[in-house]
Design a protein around this motif. Structure first.
Motif, PDB file in Angstrom:
ATOM      1  N   TRP A 199       0.815  -1.213   0.000  1.00 46.29           N
ATOM      2  CA  TRP A 199       0.000   0.000   0.000  1.00 46.29           C
ATOM      3  C   TRP A 199       0.849   1.265   0.000  1.00 46.29           C
ATOM      4  O   TRP A 199       0.408   2.321  -0.466  1.00 46.29           O
ATOM      5  CB  TRP A 199      -0.921  -0.009   1.223  1.00 46.29           C
ATOM      6  CG  TRP A 199      -1.688  -1.272   1.375  1.00 46.29           C
ATOM      7  CD1 TRP A 199      -1.436  -2.293   2.247  1.00 46.29           C
ATOM      8  CD2 TRP A 199      -2.831  -1.697   0.601  1.00 46.29           C
ATOM      9  NE1 TRP A 199      -2.341  -3.312   2.078  1.00 46.29           N
ATOM     10  CE2 TRP A 199      -3.213  -2.978   1.077  1.00 46.29           C
ATOM     11  CE3 TRP A 199      -3.571  -1.118  -0.432  1.00 46.29           C
ATOM     12  CZ2 TRP A 199      -4.289  -3.684   0.556  1.00 46.29           C
ATOM     13  CZ3 TRP A 199      -4.645  -1.817  -0.961  1.00 46.29           C
ATOM     14  CH2 TRP A 199      -4.999  -3.080  -0.471  1.00 46.29           C
ATOM     15  N   SER A 200       2.071   1.190   0.534  1.00 42.77           N
ATOM     16  CA  SER A 200       2.937   2.373   0.624  1.00 42.77           C
ATOM     17  C   SER A 200       3.257   2.963  -0.738  1.00 42.77           C
ATOM     18  O   SER A 200       3.608   4.143  -0.838  1.00 42.77           O
ATOM     19  CB  SER A 200       4.239   2.016   1.351  1.00 42.77           C
ATOM     20  OG  SER A 200       4.886   0.921   0.720  1.00 42.77           O
ATOM     21  N   ALA A 201       3.134   2.169  -1.800  1.00 40.54           N
ATOM     22  CA  ALA A 201       3.395   2.689  -3.144  1.00 40.54           C
ATOM     23  C   ALA A 201       2.332   3.684  -3.585  1.00 40.54           C
ATOM     24  O   ALA A 201       2.553   4.477  -4.512  1.00 40.54           O
ATOM     25  CB  ALA A 201       3.466   1.541  -4.150  1.00 40.54           C
ATOM     26  N   GLU A 202       1.178   3.662  -2.920  1.00 39.99           N
ATOM     27  CA  GLU A 202       0.064   4.533  -3.299  1.00 39.99           C
ATOM     28  C   GLU A 202      -0.056   5.744  -2.376  1.00 39.99           C
ATOM     29  O   GLU A 202      -0.850   6.641  -2.632  1.00 39.99           O
ATOM     30  CB  GLU A 202      -1.252   3.740  -3.238  1.00 39.99           C
ATOM     31  CG  GLU A 202      -1.227   2.402  -3.943  1.00 39.99           C
ATOM     32  CD  GLU A 202      -1.240   2.558  -5.453  1.00 39.99           C
ATOM     33  OE1 GLU A 202      -1.879   3.501  -5.930  1.00 39.99           O
ATOM     34  OE2 GLU A 202      -0.609   1.726  -6.126  1.00 39.99           O
ATOM     35  N   GLY A 203       0.684   5.751  -1.272  1.00 40.26           N
ATOM     36  CA  GLY A 203       0.561   6.827  -0.293  1.00 40.26           C
ATOM     37  C   GLY A 203       0.748   6.285   1.100  1.00 40.26           C
ATOM     38  O   GLY A 203       1.463   5.303   1.310  1.00 40.26           O
ATOM     39  N   GLU A 204       0.101   6.906   2.080  1.00 40.60           N
ATOM     40  CA  GLU A 204       0.217   6.450   3.457  1.00 40.60           C
ATOM     41  C   GLU A 204      -0.462   5.085   3.576  1.00 40.60           C
ATOM     42  O   GLU A 204      -1.637   4.936   3.234  1.00 40.60           O
ATOM     43  CB  GLU A 204      -0.463   7.472   4.376  1.00 40.60           C
ATOM     44  CG  GLU A 204      -0.028   7.373   5.832  1.00 40.60           C
ATOM     45  CD  GLU A 204      -0.685   6.198   6.544  1.00 40.60           C
ATOM     46  OE1 GLU A 204      -0.001   5.503   7.320  1.00 40.60           O
ATOM     47  OE2 GLU A 204      -1.888   5.960   6.311  1.00 40.60           O
ATOM     48  N   PRO A 205       0.264   4.050   4.040  1.00 37.62           N
ATOM     49  CA  PRO A 205      -0.251   2.670   3.949  1.00 37.62           C
ATOM     50  C   PRO A 205      -1.591   2.446   4.636  1.00 37.62           C
ATOM     51  O   PRO A 205      -2.497   1.849   4.047  1.00 37.62           O
ATOM     52  CB  PRO A 205       0.857   1.827   4.592  1.00 37.62           C
ATOM     53  CG  PRO A 205       2.084   2.646   4.477  1.00 37.62           C
ATOM     54  CD  PRO A 205       1.647   4.075   4.548  1.00 37.62           C
ATOM     55  N   LEU A 206      -1.726   2.884   5.886  1.00 41.75           N
ATOM     56  CA  LEU A 206      -2.967   2.611   6.597  1.00 41.75           C
ATOM     57  C   LEU A 206      -4.138   3.338   5.944  1.00 41.75           C
ATOM     58  O   LEU A 206      -5.249   2.796   5.861  1.00 41.75           O
ATOM     59  CB  LEU A 206      -2.844   3.010   8.068  1.00 41.75           C
ATOM     60  CG  LEU A 206      -4.047   2.672   8.942  1.00 41.75           C
ATOM     61  CD1 LEU A 206      -4.379   1.174   8.881  1.00 41.75           C
ATOM     62  CD2 LEU A 206      -3.806   3.101  10.391  1.00 41.75           C
ATOM     63  N   GLU A 207      -3.904   4.526   5.468  1.00 38.11           N
ATOM     64  CA  GLU A 207      -4.969   5.271   4.784  1.00 38.11           C
ATOM     65  C   GLU A 207      -5.421   4.536   3.524  1.00 38.11           C
ATOM     66  O   GLU A 207      -6.624   4.408   3.263  1.00 38.11           O
ATOM     67  CB  GLU A 207      -4.462   6.671   4.436  1.00 38.11           C
ATOM     68  CG  GLU A 207      -5.475   7.541   3.718  1.00 38.11           C
ATOM     69  CD  GLU A 207      -4.901   8.904   3.384  1.00 38.11           C
ATOM     70  OE1 GLU A 207      -5.200   9.423   2.293  1.00 38.11           O
ATOM     71  OE2 GLU A 207      -4.147   9.466   4.218  1.00 38.11           O
ATOM     72  N   GLN A 208      -4.463   4.053   2.749  1.00 39.03           N
ATOM     73  CA  GLN A 208      -4.799   3.342   1.513  1.00 39.03           C
ATOM     74  C   GLN A 208      -5.534   2.037   1.816  1.00 39.03           C
ATOM     75  O   GLN A 208      -6.533   1.702   1.187  1.00 39.03           O
ATOM     76  CB  GLN A 208      -3.525   3.055   0.710  1.00 39.03           C
ATOM     77  CG  GLN A 208      -2.791   4.296   0.227  1.00 39.03           C
ATOM     78  CD  GLN A 208      -3.638   5.143  -0.703  1.00 39.03           C
ATOM     79  OE1 GLN A 208      -4.320   4.623  -1.585  1.00 39.03           O
ATOM     80  NE2 GLN A 208      -3.592   6.451  -0.511  1.00 39.03           N
ATOM     81  N   PHE A 209      -5.011   1.289   2.780  1.00 40.78           N
ATOM     82  CA  PHE A 209      -5.652   0.032   3.156  1.00 40.78           C
ATOM     83  C   PHE A 209      -7.057   0.289   3.684  1.00 40.78           C
ATOM     84  O   PHE A 209      -8.012  -0.411   3.327  1.00 40.78           O
ATOM     85  CB  PHE A 209      -4.815  -0.687   4.217  1.00 40.78           C
ATOM     86  CG  PHE A 209      -5.466  -1.915   4.785  1.00 40.78           C
ATOM     87  CD1 PHE A 209      -5.301  -3.152   4.180  1.00 40.78           C
ATOM     88  CD2 PHE A 209      -6.250  -1.841   5.935  1.00 40.78           C
ATOM     89  CE1 PHE A 209      -5.902  -4.294   4.700  1.00 40.78           C
ATOM     90  CE2 PHE A 209      -6.856  -2.972   6.466  1.00 40.78           C
ATOM     91  CZ  PHE A 209      -6.683  -4.197   5.847  1.00 40.78           C
ATOM     92  N   SER A 210      -7.192   1.273   4.571  1.00 43.89           N
ATOM     93  CA  SER A 210      -8.485   1.545   5.197  1.00 43.89           C
ATOM     94  C   SER A 210      -9.539   1.890   4.167  1.00 43.89           C
ATOM     95  O   SER A 210     -10.693   1.436   4.262  1.00 43.89           O
ATOM     96  CB  SER A 210      -8.345   2.698   6.205  1.00 43.89           C
ATOM     97  OG  SER A 210      -7.482   2.347   7.261  1.00 43.89           O
ATOM     98  N   HIS A 211      -9.153   2.680   3.179  1.00 42.46           N
ATOM     99  CA  HIS A 211     -10.104   3.050   2.124  1.00 42.46           C
ATOM    100  C   HIS A 211     -10.624   1.802   1.420  1.00 42.46           C
ATOM    101  O   HIS A 211     -11.840   1.632   1.247  1.00 42.46           O
ATOM    102  CB  HIS A 211      -9.414   3.977   1.122  1.00 42.46           C
ATOM    103  CG  HIS A 211     -10.264   4.308  -0.063  1.00 42.46           C
ATOM    104  ND1 HIS A 211     -11.380   5.114   0.008  1.00 42.46           N
ATOM    105  CD2 HIS A 211     -10.161   3.932  -1.368  1.00 42.46           C
ATOM    106  CE1 HIS A 211     -11.925   5.215  -1.194  1.00 42.46           C
ATOM    107  NE2 HIS A 211     -11.218   4.520  -2.034  1.00 42.46           N
TER     108      HIS A 211
END
Length: 316
Positions: A295-307
């Motif tokens: 997920w870190s490749a798209e931005g902040e990992p937890l934010e990307q995963f949570s979405h």
């Protein structure tokens, strides 16, 4: 240890230990020590116990060492080693910590000394592949020639044929970004595909390789990025995702220490390949536990995963 253990909350969260609750308790104590800059004997005993308790589950032991090394900084593993200069677990933690530090510019880490630490740990724990896996990571970090890889790889495979950490280190070493090429990655995958059990700790290797190929294609932008979607239409990619999406989300199918991390990789791959219904099932199977990558490749990992997770779990 089941990756589908019932939890009080499925709220998305980013925890290095994933579902290893015993490790999580020790990690938090270690981080408290790191904050105050000292390591007491009680915490040394906790670290020793959580590593001893892994027994000969080399995959879980590697996971626990990686998490503790990431949480302890550089000083604490050195203190533990000073207290037990021939304690193999203290040696392995110190070597892993030094490896992490060496990845930072200007770290000043003596890699020859780290290699000697690995050699001593391997001597003290001859059945354990972890010291050899760290040797492989050092070869990768130093961009050593592939001729040096074969002997280390044989030592690992003789001790733990499907060790997840070792296979991921080999994948990184052989990638076109580091010491290898796309054809060398394909050779690695061909070499393990036929013999590896579907539920082995290294079962996520091929999906991980596909995600890395996708991210490598997207990174430059432009025409190369526009064509990244073709990766998911390749027969090998379709076959790998079909099998993983069918089996991995089943309760109890994946039992290795980093199973939740592999489920994260699979969910990401399914989203990128527009297989949204299957991605939702995999995200639910994570119970809301996020891993930093991919997920870190798209931005902040937890934010990307949570979405993605919240969208998946809201569809019923």
């Amino acid at each position: 240890m089941s990756v589908f253990r019932r939890r009080k909350s499925n709220r998305p969260r980013l925890v290095p230990e994933l579902d290893d609750l015993d490790l999580g308790r020790v990690r938090r104590r270690v981080e408290t020590c790191w904050d105050r800059g000292s390591l007491d004997t009680a915490v040394m005993a906790l670290m020793a116990n959580v590593l001893d308790d892994a027994g000969e589950d080399w995959d879980r032991k590697a996971h626990r060492l990686r998490v503790l090394a990431g949480s302890a900084g550089r000083a604490l593993p050195g203190i533990w080693r000073q207290h037990g200069p021939r304690n193999p677990h203290a040696l392995l933690l110190h070597a892993w910590s030094e490896l992490f530090q060496a990845q930072r510019p200007g770290s000043g880490v003596d890699l020859d000394a780290t290699r000697e630490t690995c050699r001593l740990a391997a001597e003290l724990l001859p059945a354990d592949p972890t010291a050899w896996t760290l040797q492989l990571a050092l070869l990768r970090l130093e961009r050593r020639p592939s001729s040096e890889l074969s002997a280390v790889w044989r030592e690992i495979k003789a001790r733990d044929p499907w060790n997840r950490e070792a296979h991921l280190q080999a994948l990184g070493y052989l990638s076109p970004d580091e010491c290898g090429s796309s054809s060398m990655v394909l050779d690695l995958l061909d070499g393990v595909r036929s013999g590896m059990p579907a539920d082995a700790p290294a079962a996520g290797l091929e999906v991980t390789a596909l995600v890395r190929t996708h991210q490598r294609a997207v990174a430059p932008g432009g025409v190369t990025a526009l064509g990244a979607g073709e990766i998911w239409r390749r027969p090998d990619a379709t076959r790998a995702l079909d099998q993983a999406a069918h089996f991995w989300p089943r309760p109890g199918f994946l039992r290795h220490a980093a199973a939740l991390a592999d489920l994260n990789v699979l969910a990401y791959a399914l989203i990128k390949s527009a297989r949204i219904t299957e991605a939702a099932a995999v995200l639910r199977a994570t119970g809301g536990v996020a891993a930093p990558w991919p997920w870190s490749a798209e931005g902040e990992p937890l934010e990307q995963f949570s979405h993605c997770y919240e969208r998946a779990t809201s569809t019923g």
